[in-house]
Every structure is written in structure tokens, then in C-alpha cells.
Design a protein around this motif. Structure first.
Motif, PDB file in Angstrom:
ATOM      1  N   GLU A   1      99.079  88.051  58.118  1.00 45.47           N
ATOM      2  CA  GLU A   1      99.745  87.099  58.820  1.00 45.47           C
ATOM      3  C   GLU A   1     100.848  87.767  60.269  1.00 45.47           C
ATOM      4  N   ASP A   2     101.592  86.292  61.330  1.00 48.06           N
ATOM      5  CA  ASP A   2     103.054  87.202  61.337  1.00 48.06           C
ATOM      6  C   ASP A   2     103.458  85.794  61.193  1.00 48.06           C
ATOM      7  N   TYR A   3     104.962  86.345  60.776  1.00 45.49           N
ATOM      8  CA  TYR A   3     105.953  84.738  60.837  1.00 45.49           C
ATOM      9  C   TYR A   3     106.637  85.087  61.595  1.00 45.49           C
ATOM     10  N   ALA A   4     107.106  83.351  62.115  1.00 44.05           N
ATOM     11  CA  ALA A   4     107.681  82.655  63.470  1.00 44.05           C
ATOM     12  C   ALA A   4     108.587  81.791  63.229  1.00 44.05           C
ATOM     13  N   ALA A   5     109.778  81.711  63.324  1.00 46.53           N
ATOM     14  CA  ALA A   5     110.468  80.288  63.920  1.00 46.53           C
ATOM     15  C   ALA A   5     109.494  79.763  64.271  1.00 46.53           C
ATOM     16  N   VAL A   6     110.169  77.961  64.451  1.00 44.14           N
ATOM     17  CA  VAL A   6     109.330  77.383  65.015  1.00 44.14           C
ATOM     18  C   VAL A   6     109.904  76.516  65.907  1.00 44.14           C
ATOM     19  N   ILE A   7     110.067  76.087  66.973  1.00 44.83           N
ATOM     20  CA  ILE A   7     110.782  74.820  68.164  1.00 44.83           C
ATOM     21  C   ILE A   7     109.838  74.112  68.840  1.00 44.83           C
ATOM     22  N   ALA A   8     110.641  72.385  69.140  1.00 46.60           N
ATOM     23  CA  ALA A   8     110.145  71.980  69.853  1.00 46.60           C
ATOM     24  C   ALA A   8     109.056  72.231  70.813  1.00 46.60           C
ATOM     25  N   LYS A   9     108.286  72.140  71.273  1.00 42.63           N
ATOM     26  CA  LYS A   9     107.620  72.589  72.149  1.00 42.63           C
ATOM     27  C   LYS A   9     108.679  72.228  74.089  1.00 42.63           C
ATOM     28  N   ASP A  10     109.542  71.347  74.010  1.00 40.98           N
ATOM     29  CA  ASP A  10     110.213  71.151  75.039  1.00 40.98           C
ATOM     30  C   ASP A  10     111.248  71.151  75.155  1.00 40.98           C
ATOM     31  N   ASN A  11     112.000  72.340  74.373  1.00 40.44           N
ATOM     32  CA  ASN A  11     112.532  72.773  74.279  1.00 40.44           C
ATOM     33  C   ASN A  11     112.807  74.076  74.487  1.00 40.44           C
ATOM     34  N   THR A  12     112.792  74.945  75.221  1.00 38.84           N
ATOM     35  CA  THR A  12     111.969  75.686  75.854  1.00 38.84           C
ATOM     36  C   THR A  12     113.862  76.529  76.186  1.00 38.84           C
ATOM     37  N   GLU A  13     114.589  75.952  76.333  1.00 33.31           N
ATOM     38  CA  GLU A  13     115.786  76.553  76.472  1.00 33.31           C
ATOM     39  C   GLU A  13     116.329  77.149  75.302  1.00 33.31           C
ATOM     40  N   LEU A  14     116.110  76.770  74.229  1.00 32.10           N
ATOM     41  CA  LEU A  14     116.651  77.104  72.955  1.00 32.10           C
ATOM     42  C   LEU A  14     115.452  77.635  72.058  1.00 32.10           C
ATOM     43  N   LEU A  15     114.350  78.261  73.154  1.00 32.67           N
ATOM     44  CA  LEU A  15     113.531  78.867  72.655  1.00 32.67           C
ATOM     45  C   LEU A  15     114.009  80.851  72.684  1.00 32.67           C
ATOM     46  N   GLY A  16     114.191  80.300  73.522  1.00 32.29           N
ATOM     47  CA  GLY A  16     114.598  81.543  74.929  1.00 32.29           C
ATOM     48  C   GLY A  16     115.873  81.552  74.252  1.00 32.29           C
ATOM     49  N   LYS A  17     116.581  81.773  73.439  1.00 34.62           N
ATOM     50  CA  LYS A  17     117.786  81.438  72.981  1.00 34.62           C
ATOM     51  C   LYS A  17     117.788  82.273  71.961  1.00 34.62           C
ATOM     52  N   VAL A  18     116.724  81.457  70.779  1.00 33.33           N
ATOM     53  CA  VAL A  18     116.580  82.088  69.658  1.00 33.33           C
ATOM     54  C   VAL A  18     115.941  83.791  69.551  1.00 33.33           C
TER      55      VAL A  18
END
Length: 506
Positions: free
Chosen positions: A116-133
Motif C-alpha cells: 500500500e501507498d500512504y498519502a495525506a487527505v484533503i477535502a475534495k473542494d480544496n484544490t488550492e491547498l492540495l496543490g500546495k501540499v
């Protein structure tokens, strides 16, 4: 304290002591799982909502009669395995290694269950934070920070040694980055010397620094993390999350930062564990690293929530009861009475836990509010619905002649209620109010579902550190028991004093 109360307390302590001694000497069945092929037909323990739960579900309902036991915490599953209640536990490799280091009578099968691969989770509508993270994670992987953090917690396969490294948070002022996790998953997140540490914790600090934000960590139940992120109560979730297609429907995953595998933990019949004395267990659970402070802080929060919530419940319940009584007596407040009845029906007809989660994740989803305040509001509103009916029944139990006598004396409705009816009604329902106080005290044990450290969660944290299920649980039970006995004694004393005053007036 009365002699009867002391005798009751001594009896309860004796029962708990017998339970402790009997549990310590319990035999467990031999191991019957030696490979993944042996899993069909067995009872498998998993942590609720984890990858192990997802993949183990494929065995559920098969012709061999495989059973899946789901636990809120991996430590609870391991404790059940130690006690012989289940045959094995499917969990992530590194937490499994931590569990077996603490429990020599457990071992990990050499055969892996799945990768398995591990990753953090971010809300679907928070694409701005997703890109920064994602950018931050990629930079941290490129400069070797992620590897240094992992190497500090996971021993090298050849040398068996770790390389010391601790990431220190640099940004201490500014916008917050709220992270949701479940700190019972070593080495990714766990408590050490009263502080939350682990791979995910240090990676989160590094990400926050890259974003120029201050990391704030909420320790909540694992299966509530995705809901917390989706509802906006947390910006990001890190808790050893495996990337799966099912989860992608609810949440966005960041760039993966490490790879792990699911393994199977079983009992090792050949391992012999040195017996610990009761004093050693008490030291390990409470004295070592000042672990008693988890219970002390939890007890303080429990008492604060209970006292303030019951005050809210009495005041609000009293007002609701007056509306109900006024309508029953003279037909007034028809519209208001309808909404009061609806409120009481909804509150009494739904579980307290559901109400708490709705208030935290839905009603206060976009509000940065103290969790203690959320719990006080939730338990206070719940208590008010029950106390409304208790107080209403007390008022309605007063003889109708006293209402008529008040009217004949020219007393207004308000004066009559205040001076004649309510003093008698409250005396009648005092035992019921005391029972509601006791019930509310025990109901606060679910406050941990929103990440609030109450008394029960304090015991859970200790269990997650020591992997000793019995002593922390019995201690928490004993503390609740003592509180209930003291409350019962206090209510009884107040009842006797009120009856004594009545005799003096007569």
C-alpha cells in the motif's frame, strides 16, 4: 460518608480486584494461523476503516465462516488477540512491529498481506491547498527530509538501527494548518512522554513550514478523520492513510510519501513473557512518563462538561417544562408547545453520539470553537430534553386543588408557580434530576469521538502506549464509580435535608 456508602464502595473495589486477578490468569488457545492461506474460517481483527478492514472484508461471509471483528483502535485488536478472543490481526507493518516489540508473545507472519501507498487527505473542494501540499511533499522527498524522518522511527532492515533526526517546527505565528490524526498508530503517530510524536506528525510540521502556516493537531477517532477534513473541521488528515479507489470518492489524496504493507499478527506459542507484578504494571501505566496526567486532564474535562451541561439542562429544561405545563393547564403557547414537543421527541429519539457528531461536524463545521464548549452545548441540550419531562411530571403531580387555591387567593400564574407549585415539584423530582446528573456524567465518555480528552479517552491513550487493556480500563471504571457514589450520596443528603425542613415547617 455513610457506613452503607463505604460498604458499597468496598464491595465494588473487591469485585474489580477479583476481575483483575481472574483476567491476569486467563489461558488463551494456541495459534492456528501460520500463513495467509489459513485466514479463511478464522476470526480476524482489524481497525475500523483501515486498509486492513477493506481487504479483510473480502473474506467476510465466505463458505468457511470467516468473521471480521472491527475495533476503533489497533491496540484494542491486539489486546483481543492477546486474550484469545480473535485468531489474528491484519494491520500496517510498522504499527505491527511496534505492537510485537511491546508484546513478545506476538509475532508477524513473514508473508505479507498486501502492499500500500500512504498519502495525506484533503477535502475534495480544496484544490488550492492540495496543490500546495503536493508541492511541499515533493520538495521534502527531494531534499531527503521525509527519508530522514522515516529513518528516525523505522530501523534499518540490515543493521536494525535508527538514525536520529527530529524535525522542529519553525513557523510559530500566522495562519493555522489544522491536521486531524489518530495518535494510536506507532510509529506514524503516538504519544511519548506526554507529547504526540511520529512520522506523520513530523512530516506535517515540515509541510506546515513549507506553507508558512502553524501546525495544530487534533487527535480524533480514525474513522472520523475523513469526515473532519470533508466538513472543514480540519485542513488535512495524516494517519497512515492508504490510497484506495473507494476513499477517492470522498476525499482527495496528496502525493504519496511512503510505501508500506499490510501484515498479519498472530500469537507466538513458543514465546514466553516474563510475568509482571501488579506494582510493575501500575508503575508502567501511571507513573512512568507521568502517564497519570492523561487521566487527570481527562477527569478535569469530564467534570467541567458535566457540571456546566447539567446547569444548562436544568435551566433550559425548566423553561421548556413551563411551556408544556402552561399548554396542558390552560391551552396557551400552542405553537411554542408544538416546537417544544418536537424538540424533546427528536433529542430523546436519537443517540447522544449522533447528536454530538452532528453538532461538531455539521452545525459548527465552519466555526473554530473549543471542543469543550461543543461538548457542553451537546450534552446540555440533550439533558434539557430529559429534564423537561422530569420537571413537567413533577409539576403535574401537584394536586389540582393547590392550583385552584392559588387562583382563589388572587395569585397570578407566575407568582403561584414560583411560590407554591415549583418548590413542591422540585422536591418530588429531585431523585430523577440526580439520576440525570449521573447519567450525564457517564455519557460524557463519548466525547473522545470529537477528539476531546475526557476521562475515558485518557485511559485509551494510556492503553495505546502500554498495550495493557485491563488496568487502565478498570481504573477509569473505578473513577467513574467513585464519582457516581459521591453524587448519589450528595443527592441523598440533600433529599434528607429537604424532608427535615418540611417536618420543621409542619
Amino acid at each position: 460518608m455513610k457506613a452503607s456508602t463505604r460498604k458499597l464502595l468496598i464491595f465494588c473495589l473487591s469485585v474489580l480486584s477479583v476481575m483483575l486477578l481472574s483476567a491476569c490468569g486467563k489461558d488463551v488457545p494456541p495459534n492456528e494461523v501460520f500463513s495467509v492461506d489459513d485466514l479463511p474460517g478464522k476470526t480476524i481483527g482489524v481497525q475500523l476503516g483501515t486498509t486492513g478492514d477493506i481487504y479483510a472484508s473480502d473474506y467476510e461471509g465466505d463458505d468457511e465462516g470467516t468473521k471480521i471483528e472491527r475495533y476503533n483502535k489497533g491496540a484494542d485488536a491486539v489486546s483481543s488477540l492477546l486474550q484469545g478472543k480473535i485468531d489474528c490481526v491484519i494491520i500496517d507493518e510498522q504499527p505491527a512491529a511496534a505492537f510485537t516489540r511491546q508484546n513478545p508473545e506476538l509475532t508477524i507472519l513473514e508473508e505479507e498481506f498486501t502492499l500500500e501507498d500512504y498519502a495525506a487527505v484533503i477535502a475534495k473542494d480544496n484544490t488550492e491547498l492540495l496543490g500546495k501540499v503536493n508541492t511541499a511533499i515533493e520538495e521534502l522527498i527531494a531534499d531527503g527530509t521525509v527519508k530522514k524522518i522515516i529513518d528516525n522511527y523505522i530501523p534499518d532492515e540490515e543493521t536494525g538501527e535508527t538514525i536520529p533526526f527530529t524535525y522542529r517546527q519553525q513557523v510559530t505565528e500566522g495562519e493555522k494548518l489544522r491536521m486531524a490524526t489518530n495518535a494510536q498508530f506507532p510509529p506514524y503517530e503516538f504519544y511519548e512522554s506526554g507529547q504526540m510524536v511520529g512520522i506523520d506528525v513530523e512530516i506535517a510540521r515540515a509541510i506546515a513550514d513549507k506553507l508558512g502556516r502553524v501546525l495544530v493537531i487534533d487527535d480524533i477517532e480514525f474513522d472520523a478523520i475523513i469526515n473532519a477534513v470533508s466538513s472543514g473541521k480540519a485542513d488535512i488528515g495524516l494517519a497512515g492513510f492508504t490510497v484506495t479507489d473507494e476513499r477517492k470518492k470522498q476525499i482527495n489524496f496528496t502525493t504519496t510519501y511512503t510505501t508500506s504493507k499490510q501484515v498479519v499478527i498472530v500469537r507466538d506459542d513458543e514465546a514466553i513473557r516474563e510475568a509482571q507484578s501488579l506494582s510493575s504494571k501500575l508503575y508502567n501505566n501511571f507513573v512512568k512518563e507521568d502517564r497519570w496526567k492523561f487521566l487527570a486532564q481527562g477527569l478535569l474535562n469530564t467534570i467541567i462538561i458535566t457540571i456546566v451541561a447539567i446547569v444548562i439542562g436544568v435551566i433550559f429544561g425548566f423553561l421548556l417544562a413551563l411551556v408544556r405545563v402552561a399548554h396542558d393547564k390552560n391551552g396557551s403557547f400552542k405553537v411554542l408547545n408544538f416546537f417544544v414537543k418536537l424538540y424533546v421527541t427528536i433529542i430523546r429519539g436519537t443517540p447522544m453520539m449522533v447528536q454530538l457528531l452532528i453538532i461538531y461536524f455539521v452545525i459548527f463545521s465552519s466555526v473554530d470553537i473549543s471542543k469543550i464548549l461543543v461538548a457542553i452545548v451537546a450534552f446540555g441540550l440533550n439533558s434539557s430534553a430529559y429534564l423537561c419531562e422530569v420537571i413537567r411530571s413533577g409539576i403535574m403531580s401537584i394536586d389540582e386543588g393547590q392550583f385552584e387555591a392559588g387562583k382563589s387567593l388572587g395569585l397570578s400564574y407566575g407568582v403561584m408557580m414560583k411560590s407554591v407549585i415549583l418548590p413542591q415539584a422540585l422536591k418530588n423530582v429531585l431523585p430523577a434530576i440526580g439520576n440525570e446528573f449521573i447519567a450525564l456524567l457517564k455519557e460524557t465518555s463519548i466525547a473522545g469521538y470529537i477528539g476531546l480528552q475526557d476521562l475515558t479517552r485518557g485511559g485509551d491513550i494510556i492503553r495505546s502506549i502500554t498495550y495493557e487493556p485491563l488496568i487502565p480500563l478498570l481504573t477509569v471504571a473505578l473513577i467513574y464509580l467513585v464519582l457516581v457514589i459521591l453524587l448519589s450520596a450528595g443527592v441523598s443528603k440533600l433529599e434528607r435535608r429537604l424532608k427535615k425542613n418540611d417536618r420543621k415547617q409542619d
